[in-house]
Structure formats: C-alpha cells, structure tokens
Write an enzyme that holds these catalytic residues in place. Structure first.
Site, PDB file in Angstrom:
ATOM      1  N   GLU A  79      -1.275  -5.274   8.198  1.00  0.00           N
ATOM      2  CA  GLU A  79      -2.403  -6.207   8.219  1.00  0.00           C
ATOM      3  C   GLU A  79      -3.687  -5.458   8.521  1.00  0.00           C
ATOM      4  OE1 GLU A  79       0.113  -9.439  10.662  1.00  0.00           O
ATOM      5  OE2 GLU A  79      -1.955 -10.005  10.252  1.00  0.00           O
ATOM      6  N   THR A  89       0.801  -1.231   0.000  1.00  0.00           N
ATOM      7  CA  THR A  89       0.000   0.000   0.000  1.00  0.00           C
ATOM      8  C   THR A  89       0.840   1.290   0.000  1.00  0.00           C
ATOM      9  OG1 THR A  89      -1.674  -1.193   1.197  1.00  0.00           O
ATOM     10  CG2 THR A  89      -1.655   1.163   1.553  1.00  0.00           C
ATOM     11  N   ARG A 114     -13.796  -7.902   0.046  1.00  0.00           N
ATOM     12  CA  ARG A 114     -13.078  -7.608   1.299  1.00  0.00           C
ATOM     13  C   ARG A 114     -12.700  -6.128   1.363  1.00  0.00           C
ATOM     14  NH1 ARG A 114      -7.568  -5.670   2.641  1.00  0.00           N
ATOM     15  NH2 ARG A 114      -7.093  -6.466   4.694  1.00  0.00           N
ATOM     16  N   ILE A 115     -12.936  -5.509   2.486  1.00  0.00           N
ATOM     17  CA  ILE A 115     -12.526  -4.116   2.688  1.00  0.00           C
ATOM     18  C   ILE A 115     -11.488  -4.093   3.801  1.00  0.00           C
ATOM     19  CG2 ILE A 115     -13.328  -1.849   3.494  1.00  0.00           C
ATOM     20  CD1 ILE A 115     -15.938  -2.422   1.966  1.00  0.00           C
ATOM     21  N   GLY A 116     -10.360  -3.456   3.537  1.00  0.00           N
ATOM     22  CA  GLY A 116      -9.285  -3.380   4.525  1.00  0.00           C
ATOM     23  C   GLY A 116      -9.337  -2.088   5.314  1.00  0.00           C
TER      24      GLY A 116
HETATM   25  N1  ASP Z   1      -3.335  -2.458   4.892  1.00  0.00           N
HETATM   26  C1  ASP Z   1      -3.590  -2.967   3.586  1.00  0.00           C
HETATM   27  C2  ASP Z   1      -4.797  -3.884   3.621  1.00  0.00           C
HETATM   28  O1  ASP Z   1      -4.913  -4.644   4.552  1.00  0.00           O
HETATM   29  C3  ASP Z   1      -2.442  -3.694   2.987  1.00  0.00           C
HETATM   30  C4  ASP Z   1      -1.091  -3.031   3.113  1.00  0.00           C
HETATM   31  O2  ASP Z   1      -0.913  -2.079   3.822  1.00  0.00           O
HETATM   32  O3  ASP Z   1      -0.187  -3.485   2.449  1.00  0.00           O
HETATM   33  O4  ASP Z   1      -5.560  -3.855   2.701  1.00  0.00           O
END
Ligand code: ASP
Length: 323
Positions: free
Chosen positions: A245, A193, A221-223
């Site tokens: 994560e 990200t 899925r939503i992060g």
């Molecule tokens: N935090 C992001 C997610 O879980 C992934 C990342 O930071 O690489 O979608």
C-alpha cells in the site's frame, strides 16, 4: 570481495484463489529474471546494471504490474512510475506519470545520469524521454484485456483494487478470510509492482522498483515506488525495494528505515527488515526485499504472501509466493 546476491519481487499480496497456472507462470518469470541477473553478475556487471536489466525484463512481460501489463487509472489510461538508486554514490533517478515509455526504469536511470534532477513526471518526463531517443509506443501497448476487465469490476464496486489484505486461510492480521474483497470475487486480483535489489562482488548495492500503481487510482496519483526512501533506497550498506500500500509505505519511509536501522542501531540486514516491518509500518500492508554489502539477502512482509525470489553466489536459489 563479497559474494554477490540478488533478490527480485513481483509484488506483495497474493490472491489465495490465484490459479495454479498463473502461480506457475509467475514463478517461471521470476526464475527467468533471476537467471538473467545471475549471468550478468557472473560476467562482472555492476549492481546498478543488473537491477536495471532485471526490471526491464519484468516490465516487458505483461504478467506483473509494470510496463506492459500496468494497471489502469480511473480514466482507463496507464500512468507508470519507476525509480532506481545506486548505493555507492547515493545517486538516484525517478519518473512518474509516464504513459508511452516502454521501459520506465531505464528512463529513471537516464534522469539520474543525464539530467541535473532526481525526479521527472508527466509531460516533462515524456519530453525528456523523447530528447534522449528512448523507445516509446502508444498507450494501448501497455493495456491488457485482464486489466481492462479488472478496471470494469473495480469501477462497479467503486473501489481501488489492492490485494494485500487478503488472508490465505483463516486469519491474516486479525481478519477472517473473506469470500469477496470489496465486493469483488478474489480471483480478479493480480500480481503487483516489481523490484530488484543486488549486491555485486565488489559490495556495491543498488535497488530498482517499477509499477503501474493501483488499479482504478486517480489520474495524477503518485505512489511509493518512484519515491526515494519510501519504495526504493540504496546506500553503501544495503539496497531495498518495497511493494504494498503505497500511501502507508510513504508515511513509513519504509526503504530508508531499513538502512537507518542498520546504520544507527547496528542491526544485521534481516534483523533490520524484521524490525522495520514490525515497528515502522503504520496501518498498512506491505513487503520488501533487501540485500546488504556483506552479501546477505532478506525479505519481510506483513501480508498473506509475496511474489519473490533470490539467489546468492554460493549457490542458494529460491523462488516462492507464500511464506
Ligand atoms: N506500492 C505500489 C503503489 O502503491 C503498488 C504495489 O506495490 O503493488 O503504487
């Protein structure tokens, strides 16, 4: 007047076997993006304009996991998400499940400025993009051969790929350095990200984060990245962008916690970041970048490394991957 400061990231968690060439490319891109932000700040652009500008550039380059180069869902499609926050008025905008918009961060800003809402997702977000004449393209534009290869490997190993748990050498968070992760060779792991935080010379803070999410994630899925308070937060005190994560970051409301510790405990920026990484992040690996309205800049992570860089008005400039 305060001195401006800018920080940028290309994700937490670094594959120790990432080729020197790829590490160099990542550093060059971060340097280029910082320079872009610096010239805008020197021309008196606002913190909000600068975070959008920098994240657009990162989305356009396929190296990191956002915009072009986004990781793939289990269906082999791209579902991007992004959020932006203007600390001066605590205005925010976010999008999820975007599959044709070239620069999701600009769509998030449009949600903030041109809709009565804070967060649009999937078909509603796509429709809103079209109503506002945002640049769109076919899903294939976002998909790189590297990511197609990684999805194949992830599926063979029946896993969701993330590299935050990889130790650099010896132990990281108590885990011995493995030769393989989830049955996969370490060299398949890639940068993650992206995000940018800025305080401008008027002391205004802003934050922006953009991502494709996690490789082989479930469709839908939503992060944390589009969730205000989790992946992104800005207020009059600070601006924060997280990576790592997503599920752990959401549980920890990580970005907002930095501001809360400053607000309620009176901590300085770096103290607040250290406190939150140590005491708030529950069972998960993550990192963040932050700026304060006093012109300070800070980093924190509990994983092996993070693609990051920062610059301040008084001439400090640094780009790095490891501690
Ligand atoms: N935090 C992001 C997610 O879980 C992934 C990342 O930071 O690489 O979608």
């Amino acid at each position: 007047m305060v001195g401006w400061a800018i920080a940028v990231h290309g994700g937490a968690g670094v594959d120790p076997n990432l080729s020197p060439q790829r590490q160099e490319e990542a550093k060059q891109l971060l340097t280029h993006c910082l320079n872009l932000g610096i010239s805008a700040l020197r021309s008196n652009a606002s913190a909000l304009d600068v975070v959008e500008l920098v994240v657009r550039e990162l989305e356009t380059d396929p190296l990191f996991n956002s915009g072009r180069g986004s990781v793939l869902t289990a269906n082999g499609t791209v579902e991007m998400e992004a959020s932006i926050m203007d600390g001066t008025k605590r205005r925010c905008g976010a999008v999820s499940g975007v599959s044709t918009v070239k620069n999701p961060i600009s769509l998030a800003r449009l949600v903030m400025e041109k809709s009565p809402h804070s967060y649009l997702a999937f078909s509603g977000a796509e429709e809103f993009a079209r109503q506002h004449g945002v640049e769109v393209t076919e899903n294939a534009y976002f998909i790189t051969p590297d990511n197609v290869g990684m999805l194949k490997l992830a599926k063979e190993a029946n896993t969701i790929l993330f590299d935050y748990r990889i130790p650099t050498t010896g132990k990281c968070a108590g885990v011995e350095s493995p030769v393989k992760m989830n049955g996969l060779p370490l060299s398949v792991y890639a940068p993650e990200t992206v995000g940018c935080v800025v305080v401008d010379s008027e002391g205004r803070c802003a934050a922006a984060t953009s991502t494709g999410g996690l490789m082989n994630k479930m469709s839908g899925r939503i992060g944390d990245s589009p969730i205000i308070g989790a992946g992104t937060y800005a207020c009059e005190l600070c601006g924060v962008s997280c990576t790592g994560e997503g599920e752990a970051i959401i549980r920890s409301t990580l970005a907002r916690e930095v501001a809360a510790v400053m607000e309620y405990k009176g901590y300085r920026l770096q103290e607040a970041v250290d406190y939150v990484i140590k005491h708030r992040l529950d069972e998960g690996f993550a990192g963040l970048i932050a700026v304060s309205n006093k012109g300070e800049v800070a980093f924190g992570h509990n994983c092996n490394g993070m693609f990051k860089g920062c610059a301040t008005e008084n001439g400090f400039f640094e780009v790095g991957i490891w501690d």
